[in-house]
Design a protein around this motif. Sequence first.
Motif, PDB file in Angstrom:
ATOM      1  N   VAL A   1      86.500 136.305  20.453  1.00 36.39           N
ATOM      2  CA  VAL A   1      86.342 135.504  21.673  1.00 36.39           C
ATOM      3  C   VAL A   1      85.327 134.382  21.425  1.00 36.39           C
ATOM      4  CG1 VAL A   1      85.547 135.501  24.073  1.00 36.39           C
ATOM      5  CG2 VAL A   1      86.973 137.379  23.235  1.00 36.39           C
ATOM      6  N   ALA A   2      84.201 134.742  20.820  1.00 39.53           N
ATOM      7  CA  ALA A   2      83.161 133.749  20.536  1.00 39.53           C
ATOM      8  C   ALA A   2      83.691 132.668  19.599  1.00 39.53           C
ATOM      9  CB  ALA A   2      81.942 134.432  19.923  1.00 39.53           C
ATOM     10  N   GLU A   3      84.425 133.092  18.586  1.00 42.32           N
ATOM     11  CA  GLU A   3      84.986 132.129  17.630  1.00 42.32           C
ATOM     12  C   GLU A   3      85.934 131.161  18.332  1.00 42.32           C
ATOM     13  OE1 GLU A   3      87.678 132.124  13.508  1.00 42.32           O
ATOM     14  OE2 GLU A   3      87.071 134.013  14.447  1.00 42.32           O
ATOM     15  N   ARG A   4      86.809 131.691  19.186  1.00 41.49           N
ATOM     16  CA  ARG A   4      87.766 130.843  19.894  1.00 41.49           C
ATOM     17  C   ARG A   4      87.048 129.898  20.864  1.00 41.49           C
ATOM     18  NH1 ARG A   4      93.173 131.304  20.617  1.00 41.49           N
ATOM     19  NH2 ARG A   4      92.942 132.041  18.478  1.00 41.49           N
ATOM     20  N   ALA A   5      85.957 130.374  21.475  1.00 43.39           N
ATOM     21  CA  ALA A   5      85.208 129.557  22.435  1.00 43.39           C
ATOM     22  C   ALA A   5      84.312 128.526  21.761  1.00 43.39           C
ATOM     23  CB  ALA A   5      84.368 130.452  23.342  1.00 43.39           C
ATOM     24  N   GLY A   6      84.112 128.672  20.448  1.00 46.01           N
ATOM     25  CA  GLY A   6      83.267 127.725  19.725  1.00 46.01           C
ATOM     26  C   GLY A   6      81.787 127.952  19.938  1.00 46.01           C
TER      27      GLY A   6
END
Length: 214
Positions: A46-51
Amino acid sequence: MAEGAVQTKQTGRRSLVVAAKKQAILAAGLEFFSLYGIHGTSLDKVAERAGVSKTNLLYYYPSKEALYIAVLKQILAIWLAPLRAFREDLEPLAAIGEYVRLKLEVSRDHPQASRLFCLEMLQGAPLLKDELTGDLKSLVEDKSAIIAGWVAAGKLAAIDPHHLIFMLWATTQHYADFASQVEAVTGSNLSDEDFFRRTVENVQRMIIEGIRVR
């Protein structure tokens, strides 16, 4: 520029940055939760996708459950917006027809949100129970009273308001929750402008003709 004005401008910029980060996290959370549920979703993904970093994510949402609940509350706000627009001073059949259109727009524009909400309901709504028995229940009771008033005034057929609302929910959400089935059978989905128009017209006609005073 005065020092106070500079600080105010900086504070405003920080607020915008924070709001953008939180919205990006919520959007990424919705994407993964709607696909894999809460247990199959990784906060790292999730963090990766949210940047953002996972540490940053946990600053705003201290646990996966907290993020999941925040996503569900945002969904509920979107989902209930058309019902909140229901007003006593509207012409009943026109109001219900407009509600059908707005709910189908939600199914078209927020299919992931609709599917996640459906998934939560199928699991017994363990993390949304307070919202359902609080704000949702109060809103439905308020709008049911409006429908009951229309029935009492002879403006609608003798129907139970709760069952009308349940039918409207089930019918309009079907096009999001079972989008694959709809597309397999019809070859189209709500993103097709013509199919969306025909869907709105047909659902409106079937509902309105069923509740029209004879």
